[in-house]
Design a protein around this motif. Structure first.
Motif, PDB file in Angstrom:
ATOM      1  N   PHE A  18       0.843  -1.200   0.000  1.00 13.23           N
ATOM      2  CA  PHE A  18       0.000   0.000   0.000  1.00 13.23           C
ATOM      3  C   PHE A  18       0.881   1.254   0.000  1.00 13.23           C
ATOM      4  CE2 PHE A  18      -2.746   3.299   1.477  1.00 13.23           C
ATOM      5  CZ  PHE A  18      -4.041   2.925   1.192  1.00 13.23           C
ATOM      6  N   SER A  19       1.950   1.253   0.792  1.00 14.36           N
ATOM      7  CA  SER A  19       2.796   2.433   0.937  1.00 14.36           C
ATOM      8  C   SER A  19       3.531   2.772  -0.349  1.00 14.36           C
ATOM      9  CB  SER A  19       3.799   2.231   2.072  1.00 14.36           C
ATOM     10  OG  SER A  19       3.147   2.168   3.319  1.00 14.36           O
ATOM     11  N   ILE A  20       4.113   1.774  -1.008  1.00 15.71           N
ATOM     12  CA  ILE A  20       4.849   2.068  -2.231  1.00 15.71           C
ATOM     13  C   ILE A  20       3.903   2.513  -3.343  1.00 15.71           C
ATOM     14  CG2 ILE A  20       6.749   0.526  -1.632  1.00 15.71           C
ATOM     15  CD1 ILE A  20       5.646  -1.525  -3.577  1.00 15.71           C
ATOM     16  N   THR A  21       2.686   1.993  -3.340  1.00 14.23           N
ATOM     17  CA  THR A  21       1.707   2.447  -4.329  1.00 14.23           C
ATOM     18  C   THR A  21       1.217   3.845  -4.004  1.00 14.23           C
ATOM     19  OG1 THR A  21       0.980   0.145  -4.589  1.00 14.23           O
ATOM     20  CG2 THR A  21      -0.420   1.846  -5.531  1.00 14.23           C
ATOM     21  N   PHE A  22       1.022   4.120  -2.708  1.00 15.11           N
ATOM     22  CA  PHE A  22       0.565   5.444  -2.279  1.00 15.11           C
ATOM     23  C   PHE A  22       1.524   6.537  -2.746  1.00 15.11           C
ATOM     24  CE2 PHE A  22       1.069   8.858   0.820  1.00 15.11           C
ATOM     25  CZ  PHE A  22      -0.220   9.373   0.891  1.00 15.11           C
ATOM     26  N   SER A  23       2.831   6.357  -2.489  1.00 16.55           N
ATOM     27  CA  SER A  23       3.786   7.377  -2.882  1.00 16.55           C
ATOM     28  C   SER A  23       3.874   7.506  -4.398  1.00 16.55           C
ATOM     29  CB  SER A  23       5.172   7.075  -2.293  1.00 16.55           C
ATOM     30  OG  SER A  23       5.627   5.804  -2.678  1.00 16.55           O
ATOM     31  N   THR A  24       3.711   6.384  -5.110  1.00 23.56           N
ATOM     32  CA  THR A  24       3.709   6.440  -6.577  1.00 23.56           C
ATOM     33  C   THR A  24       2.552   7.289  -7.083  1.00 23.56           C
ATOM     34  OG1 THR A  24       4.694   4.226  -6.686  1.00 23.56           O
ATOM     35  CG2 THR A  24       3.681   5.063  -8.686  1.00 23.56           C
ATOM     36  N   VAL A  25       1.376   7.084  -6.519  1.00 24.08           N
ATOM     37  CA  VAL A  25       0.199   7.847  -6.942  1.00 24.08           C
ATOM     38  C   VAL A  25       0.342   9.323  -6.573  1.00 24.08           C
ATOM     39  CG1 VAL A  25      -2.285   8.115  -6.639  1.00 24.08           C
ATOM     40  CG2 VAL A  25      -1.306   5.830  -6.834  1.00 24.08           C
ATOM     41  N   ALA A  26       0.899   9.607  -5.397  1.00 28.72           N
ATOM     42  CA  ALA A  26       1.084  11.001  -4.975  1.00 28.72           C
ATOM     43  C   ALA A  26       1.996  11.744  -5.944  1.00 28.72           C
ATOM     44  CB  ALA A  26       1.647  11.053  -3.560  1.00 28.72           C
ATOM     45  N   VAL A  27       3.112  11.111  -6.317  1.00 27.78           N
ATOM     46  CA  VAL A  27       4.024  11.743  -7.274  1.00 27.78           C
ATOM     47  C   VAL A  27       3.355  11.860  -8.642  1.00 27.78           C
ATOM     48  CG1 VAL A  27       6.243  11.539  -8.444  1.00 27.78           C
ATOM     49  CG2 VAL A  27       6.056  10.938  -6.037  1.00 27.78           C
ATOM     50  N   GLY A  28       2.613  10.836  -9.034  1.00 27.85           N
ATOM     51  CA  GLY A  28       1.911  10.887 -10.315  1.00 27.85           C
ATOM     52  C   GLY A  28       0.900  12.016 -10.369  1.00 27.85           C
ATOM     53  N   ALA A  29       0.172  12.244  -9.262  1.00 25.83           N
ATOM     54  CA  ALA A  29      -0.796  13.338  -9.220  1.00 25.83           C
ATOM     55  C   ALA A  29      -0.093  14.688  -9.338  1.00 25.83           C
ATOM     56  CB  ALA A  29      -1.593  13.276  -7.920  1.00 25.83           C
ATOM     57  N   TYR A  30       1.048  14.827  -8.673  1.00 25.89           N
ATOM     58  CA  TYR A  30       1.839  16.067  -8.754  1.00 25.89           C
ATOM     59  C   TYR A  30       2.313  16.313 -10.185  1.00 25.89           C
ATOM     60  CZ  TYR A  30       6.158  18.838  -8.362  1.00 25.89           C
ATOM     61  OH  TYR A  30       7.163  19.756  -8.537  1.00 25.89           O
ATOM     62  N   LEU A  31       2.850  15.279 -10.839  1.00 26.08           N
ATOM     63  CA  LEU A  31       3.322  15.427 -12.208  1.00 26.08           C
ATOM     64  C   LEU A  31       2.170  15.724 -13.167  1.00 26.08           C
ATOM     65  CD1 LEU A  31       5.912  12.495 -12.324  1.00 26.08           C
ATOM     66  CD2 LEU A  31       6.400  14.946 -12.151  1.00 26.08           C
ATOM     67  N   LEU A  32       0.994  15.159 -12.897  1.00 23.29           N
ATOM     68  CA  LEU A  32      -0.171  15.450 -13.731  1.00 23.29           C
ATOM     69  C   LEU A  32      -0.565  16.919 -13.621  1.00 23.29           C
ATOM     70  CD1 LEU A  32      -2.485  14.535 -15.559  1.00 23.29           C
ATOM     71  CD2 LEU A  32      -3.772  13.916 -13.498  1.00 23.29           C
ATOM     72  N   LEU A  33      -0.541  17.457 -12.412  1.00 22.25           N
ATOM     73  CA  LEU A  33      -0.841  18.872 -12.232  1.00 22.25           C
ATOM     74  C   LEU A  33       0.158  19.742 -12.977  1.00 22.25           C
ATOM     75  CD1 LEU A  33      -1.803  18.947  -8.437  1.00 22.25           C
ATOM     76  CD2 LEU A  33      -3.344  19.235 -10.382  1.00 22.25           C
ATOM     77  N   LEU A  34       1.428  19.358 -12.951  1.00 22.24           N
ATOM     78  CA  LEU A  34       2.435  20.096 -13.709  1.00 22.24           C
ATOM     79  C   LEU A  34       2.158  20.001 -15.209  1.00 22.24           C
ATOM     80  CD1 LEU A  34       5.792  19.205 -11.896  1.00 22.24           C
ATOM     81  CD2 LEU A  34       4.626  21.416 -11.919  1.00 22.24           C
ATOM     82  N   ALA A  35       1.798  18.817 -15.673  1.00 22.89           N
ATOM     83  CA  ALA A  35       1.511  18.636 -17.092  1.00 22.89           C
ATOM     84  C   ALA A  35       0.306  19.460 -17.530  1.00 22.89           C
ATOM     85  CB  ALA A  35       1.268  17.156 -17.393  1.00 22.89           C
ATOM     86  N   LEU A  36      -0.615  19.703 -16.606  1.00 19.32           N
ATOM     87  CA  LEU A  36      -1.793  20.533 -16.899  1.00 19.32           C
ATOM     88  C   LEU A  36      -1.498  22.023 -16.728  1.00 19.32           C
ATOM     89  CD1 LEU A  36      -4.552  18.392 -15.129  1.00 19.32           C
ATOM     90  CD2 LEU A  36      -4.085  18.557 -17.582  1.00 19.32           C
ATOM     91  N   LYS A  37      -0.209  22.363 -16.582  1.00 20.59           N
ATOM     92  CA  LYS A  37       0.245  23.758 -16.478  1.00 20.59           C
ATOM     93  C   LYS A  37      -0.239  24.447 -15.200  1.00 20.59           C
ATOM     94  CE  LYS A  37       2.000  23.290 -20.612  1.00 20.59           C
ATOM     95  NZ  LYS A  37       3.472  23.119 -20.789  1.00 20.59           N
ATOM     96  N   LYS A  38      -0.434  23.667 -14.151  1.00 16.67           N
ATOM     97  CA  LYS A  38      -0.803  24.254 -12.867  1.00 16.67           C
ATOM     98  C   LYS A  38       0.469  24.720 -12.138  1.00 16.67           C
ATOM     99  CE  LYS A  38      -5.099  23.165 -13.556  1.00 16.67           C
ATOM    100  NZ  LYS A  38      -6.089  24.207 -13.894  1.00 16.67           N
ATOM    101  N   ASN A  39       0.350  25.801 -11.397  1.00 17.46           N
ATOM    102  CA  ASN A  39       1.477  26.369 -10.675  1.00 17.46           C
ATOM    103  C   ASN A  39       1.682  25.620  -9.356  1.00 17.46           C
ATOM    104  OD1 ASN A  39       3.473  28.025  -9.580  1.00 17.46           O
ATOM    105  ND2 ASN A  39       2.001  29.540  -8.838  1.00 17.46           N
ATOM    106  N   VAL A  40       2.353  24.462  -9.436  1.00 19.28           N
ATOM    107  CA  VAL A  40       2.534  23.633  -8.239  1.00 19.28           C
ATOM    108  C   VAL A  40       3.979  23.210  -8.039  1.00 19.28           C
ATOM    109  CG1 VAL A  40       0.161  22.734  -8.221  1.00 19.28           C
ATOM    110  CG2 VAL A  40       1.930  21.534  -9.525  1.00 19.28           C
ATOM    111  N   ARG A  41       4.923  23.793  -8.777  1.00 14.58           N
ATOM    112  CA  ARG A  41       6.313  23.340  -8.622  1.00 14.58           C
ATOM    113  C   ARG A  41       6.851  23.650  -7.231  1.00 14.58           C
ATOM    114  NH1 ARG A  41      10.674  24.793 -13.200  1.00 14.58           N
ATOM    115  NH2 ARG A  41      11.654  26.156 -11.653  1.00 14.58           N
ATOM    116  N   TRP A  42       6.246  24.624  -6.567  1.00 14.25           N
ATOM    117  CA  TRP A  42       6.636  24.940  -5.194  1.00 14.25           C
ATOM    118  C   TRP A  42       6.385  23.761  -4.246  1.00 14.25           C
ATOM    119  CZ3 TRP A  42       2.087  24.260  -2.687  1.00 14.25           C
ATOM    120  CH2 TRP A  42       0.906  24.480  -3.420  1.00 14.25           C
ATOM    121  N   LEU A  43       5.548  22.825  -4.678  1.00 16.34           N
ATOM    122  CA  LEU A  43       5.233  21.663  -3.843  1.00 16.34           C
ATOM    123  C   LEU A  43       6.293  20.572  -3.944  1.00 16.34           C
ATOM    124  CD1 LEU A  43       3.019  20.368  -2.037  1.00 16.34           C
ATOM    125  CD2 LEU A  43       1.943  19.525  -4.133  1.00 16.34           C
TER     126      LEU A  43
END
Length: 359
Positions: free
Chosen positions: A144-169
């Motif tokens: 569960f933990s290794i999948t959780f962190s994978t999804v968290a990073v994936g969500a962050y990268l998706l927000l970046l790909a959608l041109k959202k201002n989240v690099r500060w995160l």
């Protein structure tokens, strides 16, 4: 299962472990690159940004400036500010972790690239783990933990790909992902094994996958709420005429405004809350199939419901004018704390039908 198949599964499990450790090494490099981004960003025109936060607008200044360009009048885009709750301050967003510095921006791009590489390696490790057990890789806390962190990073990268201002995160995300993976491999690690009978169901793919996704997105919302509290305190100091320390000023003024962070956290939590509702409903249906009852006040069921109530209260409070800002942020963090307790505390410290920690 034949001895050859068993050996193949063991090899896949070792490959998964190697990939997880490799992703940790890449995330460490991304962490260092993010540190360099913030370090070089502090050398940018920080003072000018701070002055823009506190300087009052000139009386009667036009909202739109007109300048000549050849024989054509060109309208400059007016300065964009994020409007917060009624009666609170309106300030522009900061320039980001790189602070407008070219070298800082370069390190920031390197950090994002390394984060994406770490994500791909970690995702491959999760897939290899699934292949080694020939099931969904969510049968214990390690998986569960290794999948959780994978999804968290994936969500962050998706927000970046959608041109959202989240690099500060990025720095906060990579730091906590390294912490999550460190706990997973050192404390929660469990050898590949088959599921207990109650978990051997197609509902594992539905219920647990949505729980992981919701937790990862709730984490991003909680990070936004924490940064909102720091930024709001910083803006309050400036508004009161006090001068924060140099380090605090350098970091805080590069973040989005408190109003932007407040809105970011709210939108993230509001977007995923319906899916969390579905997660609880799906779990109840699965419980009916596995145990012959939909609800039995098992500790995991109770705390899932408590988490749902906490987020429901947050969303209701956030939609009420008197609860915008710090009060709502504290409630959002309390709700996420309930989710964390439901994962670590309930799985490890409490016993029930959901005791599949594997530690």
């Amino acid at each position: 299962m034949t001895p050859l198949a068993v050996a193949a599964n063991e090899n896949l499990a070792q490959v998964s472990n190697y990939l997880i450790y490799s992703s940790m090494a890449v995330y460490t490099l991304a962490f260092l690159a993010h540190i360099l981004e913030w370090t070089f960003g502090s050398r940018s025109k920080v003072a000018r940004t701070a002055a823009a936060l506190t300087a009052p607008r000139a009386a009667g200044a036009p909202a739109v400036q007109v300048r000549g360009k050849g024989g054509t009048a060109v309208l400059d885009r007016p300065e964009v500010v994020t409007r917060s709750a009624t009666g609170s301050r309106d300030v522009p967003d900061g320039p980001g972790a790189a602070g407008g510095d070219e070298q800082g921006d370069l390190y920031g791009r390197v950090a994002v690239s390394l984060t994406a590489l770490g994500f791909l390696i970690e995702a491959a490790g999760v897939v290899a783990r699934a292949m080694s057990v020939q099931r969904a890789p969510w049968g214990n806390m390690y998986e569960f933990s290794i999948t959780f962190s994978t999804v968290a990073v994936g969500a962050y990268l998706l927000l970046l790909a959608l041109k959202k201002n989240v690099r500060w995160l990025g720095l906060i995300l990579v730091t906590t992902v390294l912490l999550d993976l460190g706990i997973a491999v050192k404390v929660l690690y469990t050898d590949s094994d088959q599921l207990v009978p109650a978990l051997d169901s197609y509902w594992l793919w539905i219920h647990v996958s949505t729980a992981i996704f919701c937790g990862a997105v709730f984490y991003i919302g909680a990070a936004g709420a924490v940064l909102y509290l720091f930024r709001d305190s910083y803006e309050s100091h400036l508004e009161a005429g006090r001068t924060p320390g140099r380090f605090r000023t350098s970091v805080m003024e590069r973040l989005p405004s408190a109003a932007s962070l407040d809105k970011f956290s709210y939108r993230i939590n509001a977007a995923v809350f319906p899916l969390w509702t579905f997660t609880i409903v799906a779990g109840a249906i699965w419980a009916g199939d596995a145990w012959g009852r939909y609800w039995g006040w098992d500790p995991k069921e109770v705390w899932s419901f408590v988490t749902w109530v906490a987020y429901a209260c947050y969303l209701h409070a956030r939609a009420t004018a008197g609860w915008k800002g710090r009060k709502a942020a504290y409630l959002a963090l309390f709700a996420f704390a309930c989710w964390i307790w439901n994962y670590y505390g309930v799985n490890i410290l409490l016993s029930g039908k959901h005791s599949y920690a594997g530690v």
